[in-house]
Design a protein around this motif. Structure first.
Motif, PDB file in Angstrom:
ATOM      1  N   HIS A  73       3.822   1.013 124.144  1.00 35.46           N
ATOM      2  CA  HIS A  73       3.314  -0.215 123.516  1.00 35.46           C
ATOM      3  C   HIS A  73       1.812  -0.133 123.203  1.00 35.46           C
ATOM      4  CE1 HIS A  73       7.218  -1.456 124.817  1.00 35.46           C
ATOM      5  NE2 HIS A  73       6.880  -1.475 126.111  1.00 35.46           N
ATOM      6  N   ALA A  74       1.369   1.047 122.784  1.00 32.98           N
ATOM      7  CA  ALA A  74      -0.026   1.226 122.369  1.00 32.98           C
ATOM      8  C   ALA A  74      -0.153   0.995 120.863  1.00 32.98           C
ATOM      9  CB  ALA A  74      -0.508   2.631 122.715  1.00 32.98           C
ATOM     10  N   SER A  75      -1.296   0.540 120.434  1.00 30.30           N
ATOM     11  CA  SER A  75      -1.591   0.399 119.006  1.00 30.30           C
ATOM     12  C   SER A  75      -2.049   1.744 118.464  1.00 30.30           C
ATOM     13  CB  SER A  75      -2.680  -0.656 118.800  1.00 30.30           C
ATOM     14  OG  SER A  75      -3.101  -0.673 117.450  1.00 30.30           O
ATOM     15  N   VAL A  76      -1.468   2.176 117.340  1.00 33.14           N
ATOM     16  CA  VAL A  76      -1.790   3.473 116.748  1.00 33.14           C
ATOM     17  C   VAL A  76      -2.256   3.243 115.315  1.00 33.14           C
ATOM     18  CG1 VAL A  76      -0.930   5.765 116.137  1.00 33.14           C
ATOM     19  CG2 VAL A  76      -0.052   4.603 118.175  1.00 33.14           C
ATOM     20  N   VAL A  77      -3.442   3.748 114.972  1.00 32.96           N
ATOM     21  CA  VAL A  77      -3.998   3.568 113.634  1.00 32.96           C
ATOM     22  C   VAL A  77      -4.469   4.909 113.095  1.00 32.96           C
ATOM     23  CG1 VAL A  77      -5.682   2.329 112.214  1.00 32.96           C
ATOM     24  CG2 VAL A  77      -4.790   1.261 114.296  1.00 32.96           C
ATOM     25  N   TYR A 120      -8.266  10.853 111.106  1.00 32.92           N
ATOM     26  CA  TYR A 120      -8.057  10.915 112.547  1.00 32.92           C
ATOM     27  C   TYR A 120      -7.210   9.738 112.986  1.00 32.92           C
ATOM     28  CZ  TYR A 120     -11.944   7.516 112.832  1.00 32.92           C
ATOM     29  OH  TYR A 120     -12.766   6.420 112.682  1.00 32.92           O
ATOM     30  N   ILE A 121      -6.524   9.914 114.088  1.00 34.88           N
ATOM     31  CA  ILE A 121      -5.643   8.888 114.616  1.00 34.88           C
ATOM     32  C   ILE A 121      -6.214   8.395 115.943  1.00 34.88           C
ATOM     33  CG2 ILE A 121      -4.109  10.417 115.937  1.00 34.88           C
ATOM     34  CD1 ILE A 121      -1.767   8.783 114.677  1.00 34.88           C
ATOM     35  N   VAL A 122      -6.161   7.093 116.161  1.00 32.27           N
ATOM     36  CA  VAL A 122      -6.664   6.489 117.400  1.00 32.27           C
ATOM     37  C   VAL A 122      -5.576   5.602 117.992  1.00 32.27           C
ATOM     38  CG1 VAL A 122      -8.395   4.990 118.453  1.00 32.27           C
ATOM     39  CG2 VAL A 122      -9.057   6.535 116.613  1.00 32.27           C
ATOM     40  N   SER A 123      -5.318   5.797 119.269  1.00 34.90           N
ATOM     41  CA  SER A 123      -4.381   4.962 120.016  1.00 34.90           C
ATOM     42  C   SER A 123      -5.166   4.129 121.017  1.00 34.90           C
ATOM     43  CB  SER A 123      -3.375   5.852 120.752  1.00 34.90           C
ATOM     44  OG  SER A 123      -2.658   5.121 121.727  1.00 34.90           O
ATOM     45  N   THR A 124      -4.907   2.827 121.042  1.00 32.32           N
ATOM     46  CA  THR A 124      -5.629   1.949 121.976  1.00 32.32           C
ATOM     47  C   THR A 124      -4.645   1.111 122.779  1.00 32.32           C
ATOM     48  OG1 THR A 124      -5.862   0.257 120.256  1.00 32.32           O
ATOM     49  CG2 THR A 124      -7.676   1.795 120.528  1.00 32.32           C
ATOM     50  N   GLY A 125      -5.056   0.815 124.014  1.00 32.79           N
ATOM     51  CA  GLY A 125      -4.238  -0.016 124.887  1.00 32.79           C
ATOM     52  C   GLY A 125      -2.966   0.690 125.298  1.00 32.79           C
ATOM     53  N   LEU A 141      -7.960  14.548 115.786  1.00 32.06           N
ATOM     54  CA  LEU A 141      -8.468  14.846 114.447  1.00 32.06           C
ATOM     55  C   LEU A 141      -7.420  15.685 113.737  1.00 32.06           C
ATOM     56  CD1 LEU A 141     -10.810  14.683 112.445  1.00 32.06           C
ATOM     57  CD2 LEU A 141     -11.893  16.591 113.643  1.00 32.06           C
ATOM     58  N   LEU A 142      -7.027  15.268 112.514  1.00 35.43           N
ATOM     59  CA  LEU A 142      -5.824  15.813 111.889  1.00 35.43           C
ATOM     60  C   LEU A 142      -6.073  16.664 110.655  1.00 35.43           C
ATOM     61  CD1 LEU A 142      -3.531  12.658 112.116  1.00 35.43           C
ATOM     62  CD2 LEU A 142      -3.888  14.460 113.799  1.00 35.43           C
TER      63      LEU A 142
END
Length: 677
Positions: A73-77, A120-125, A141-142
């Motif tokens: 249940h993490a946010s992925v952007v 780049y992709i960031v996952s939070t929480g 980093l992609l």
């Protein structure tokens, strides 16, 4: 972590402690290396970069892990960095959330913005098993947005977070809970090149650090990467409590930059550590436990957490690695190799992704290694070759196009190309370089100024010098020469700087001035800042002179022992590599000073990366240094304790400097020393 709010790019301060024990053949080599390493699938930055927005149908999937646990249940952007300035707000391309097993798929279609090189992709929480953690933030980093395909699988972990943080740190700004990654429109290449080192440090398909010898021609900091990942995991695998005794609280306290604010999440903590590798290293190390999820790790706390890659391919590793190194406009590093005999000399070119563009044997194999290197605005490489009394010119493909041998050349050392006049300047030492790239005895008194055709220009050779060595051209077009004064007749006396001012009318001789630097000062290399002050390497210190030749400051520290090379980064900071005697166990070091002369690195410490991974606490002699458009610092040198002969090495320290305009001759011709491109 709010990514929607833009913040002004912040000045990147650093408390750095590094003690380092630093139809073409190229296309075929690059393709072969990339395919062999699986880099295309990993997004190594080789793919095309879109100059206009485009819509992608690629349904990218992946997983988010904290240690060995999935993050539910993490946010992925997915983000594209900002392109209107350093640390400007990125563009959110597409977003989703992870399922109960930490898996995600980014919905399609989505639009990649113009100039979206590295994304780049960031996952939070999310929850890694200990409850929802609001300060959990991981990244990867992609590479180019256009290189992502339906088969792209992304494993985001603490390891990929460390790799992304170090590669992107020179382009980051942090304000509260907001972390922005961005570059100027004139340094897209620097940001795009950052994917090369990140991909070499971490595998974004497995989420693991690459093994120490996994990639040909490199020695990788596997144990250090795992240690850093475990430091983050100490916080990631909790409920995010930030009390002073909680793992996240201890991490954020130790990762707070000197005079700065505490990080708000684990990605910010990693960026702060990258920018301040000498800050609280022991406290950070203590957060990594023996049973931590990523192994193997460092056995003891390092003096700093500078992360570096050592290059060992393309003939690097002979008993003499010359001091020459220069970075071209693409961010490729050019340097010379030699084991002391004519059959093993060569010139290497290394791409930002660590590919040897010069092949396994180098350019000019068996002919030259060279002493001084200078690259013009067209990426032609000029090499001073003392033992042949020559200046070699290679084009950007590594083809030798000219050999200049006018009679004025007498064991040339430093070389500087003037893009304003297409002239070539070099100091004539009249002696052959010693093992460490310096001179046993400088007996030369002249400086040569050659035209683009390789013949002496008006007034050349210029006399009145005393052992000319380093040659550089400031942002005003003045040519400066460091006169080492190492001479059997006048050893240690008449040490000076020479300044050659351009004539009012082209084609006339330059006007020479000399400035006394003091007996036994032995000046031998120099460079400039944005105000055209001159930083001069002297005996056990760096002296700063204004453009009128008056000394204004002395930069010293306990670690600044026998400075070997100096570079000024894009924030005006002086990076100084320091050698040690071959007969001592004290390692060489890298010290950093602010524009006002404050020591930013710790005065003493361990050798950092090289001590932990490769040279085993051996003394070394750095011989050259360069900074690239991605903010990486390149150091050439010699491991003097290797048996039976000393071994040359090249080390790239990742993301520790502010990017600069390359090649440095363009800094001169555009008067842009000491500023970011």
């Amino acid at each position: 972590m709010d990514k929607s709010t833009a913040s002004n790019p912040s000045s990147i301060s650093s408390s750095i402690a590094f003690n380092l024990s630093t139809n073409r053949t190229r296309a075929a080599l690059l393709a072969a290396s990339a395919v062999g390493l699986g880099l295309f699938a990993l997004g190594c930055g080789i793919g095309p970069i879109a100059n206009v927005p485009f819509t992608s149908q690629a349904a990218i999937s992946g997983t988010i892990h904290g240690g060995q646990q999935p993050v539910a249940h993490a946010s992925v952007v997915l983000y594209a960095p900002g392109t209107t300035g350093y640390g400007t707000a990125p563009t959110a391309i597409v977003s989703t959330t992870t399922d109960a097993s930490g898996n995600f798929t980014l919905p399609r279609p989505y639009t990649c913005p113009a100039n979206s090189g590295n994304v780049y992709i960031v996952s939070t929480g999310g929850d890694s098993g200990s409850g929802t953690n609001s300060v959990l933030a991981e990244a990867a980093l992609l590479g180019p947005c256009s290189s992502l395909t339906a088969s792209s699988f992304i494993f985001v972990s603490e390891v990929t977070t460390v790799a992304a943080a170090y590669a992107l740190a020179p382009f980051a700004s942090i304000s509260g809970a907001t972390t922005n990654i961005g570059t100027s429109a004139t340094n897209l290449i620097g940001l795009n090149n950052a994917n090369g080192p990140a991909n070499n440090l971490a595998n974004t398909v497995t989420g693991n650090a690459r093994d120490i010898n996994e990639l040909p021609g490199m020695v990788l900091p596997t144990a250090e990467m795992n240690t850093l990942a475990d430091i983050l995991a100490a916080c990631v695998n909790t409920n995010g409590g930030t009390g002073i005794t909680a793992p996240c609280g201890m991490l954020f306290t130790a990762a707070t930059p000197p005079g700065g604010a505490a990080p708000a999440d684990t990605f910010q903590a990693a960026i702060n550590i990258a920018l301040n590798p000498g800050n609280n290293a022991a406290q950070l190390f203590a957060l990594s436990t023996p049973t931590a999820p990523f192994q193997p790790t460092l056995a003891t706390a390092p003096g700093d957490f500078a992360v570096a890659i050592q290059y060992t391919g393309g003939q690097i590793g002979g008993s003499q690695l010359t001091r020459g190194i220069a970075i071209d406009s693409k961010g490729n590093a050019w340097l010379g190799n030699s084991d002391g005999n004519t059959t093993s000399r060569s010139v290497s070119e290394i791409s930002p992704a660590g590919v040897f563009l010069s092949g396994p044997n180098g350019f000019l194999n068996g002919i030259v290694a060279g002493n001084g290197y200078s690259i013009d605005a067209s990426d032609n490489v000029f090499i001073a070759v003392a033992n042949l009394n020559a200046i070699y010119e290679l084009n950007s493909s590594g083809v030798n196009v000219n050999i200049f041998t006018p009679s004025s050349l007498q064991k040339p050392l430093g070389v500087a190309v003037d893009n304003r006049t297409a002239g070539i300047w070099t100091g004539n030492s009249n002696n052959t370089p010693s093992l460490n790239g310096g001179q046993n005895d400088f007996i030369g008194t002249t400086v040569s100024f050659l035209t683009s055709a390789g013949v002496d220009a008006a007034g050349s050779p210029y006399g009145g010098n005393n052992g000319p060595d380093g040659v550089q051209i400031d942002g005003l077009g003045n040519v400066w020469v460091a006169n080492t004064c190492i001479n059997t007749t006048t050893n240690g006396t008449n040490c000076s700087l020479a300044k050659y001012t351009p004539p009012a009318t082209a084609g006339n001789p330059y006007t020479m001035q000399t400035f006394d630097t003091g007996n036994n000062s032995f000046p031998f290399d120099l460079l400039f800042d944005s105000a055209n002050n001159v930083y001069v390497l002297q005996n056990n210190l760096v002296a700063k002179y204004n453009n009128a030749g008056t000394q204004t400051r002395t930069l010293t520290s306990a670690a600044a022992n026998s400075p070997a090379a100096v570079m000024i980064d894009g924030l005006g900071r002086a990076f100084v590599s320091n050698s040690t005697s071959a007969n001592t166990s004290t390692p060489g070091s890298l010290t950093v000073f602010s524009p006002t002369g404050t020591l930013l690195s710790t005065a003493n410490g361990s050798m950092g990366y090289l001590a932990n991974n490769t040279i085993n606490n051996a003394p070394f002699l750095p011989t050259g240094m360069g900074i690239d458009p991605s903010g990486n610092v390149w150091i050439t040198g010699i491991n003097t304790s290797a048996s039976p002969n000393a071994i040359g090495f090249v080390t790239e320290i990742i993301g520790v400097a502010a990017p600069i305009l390359t090649p440095t001759t363009v800094q001169s011709s555009t008067n842009k020393y000491g500023v970011r491109p």
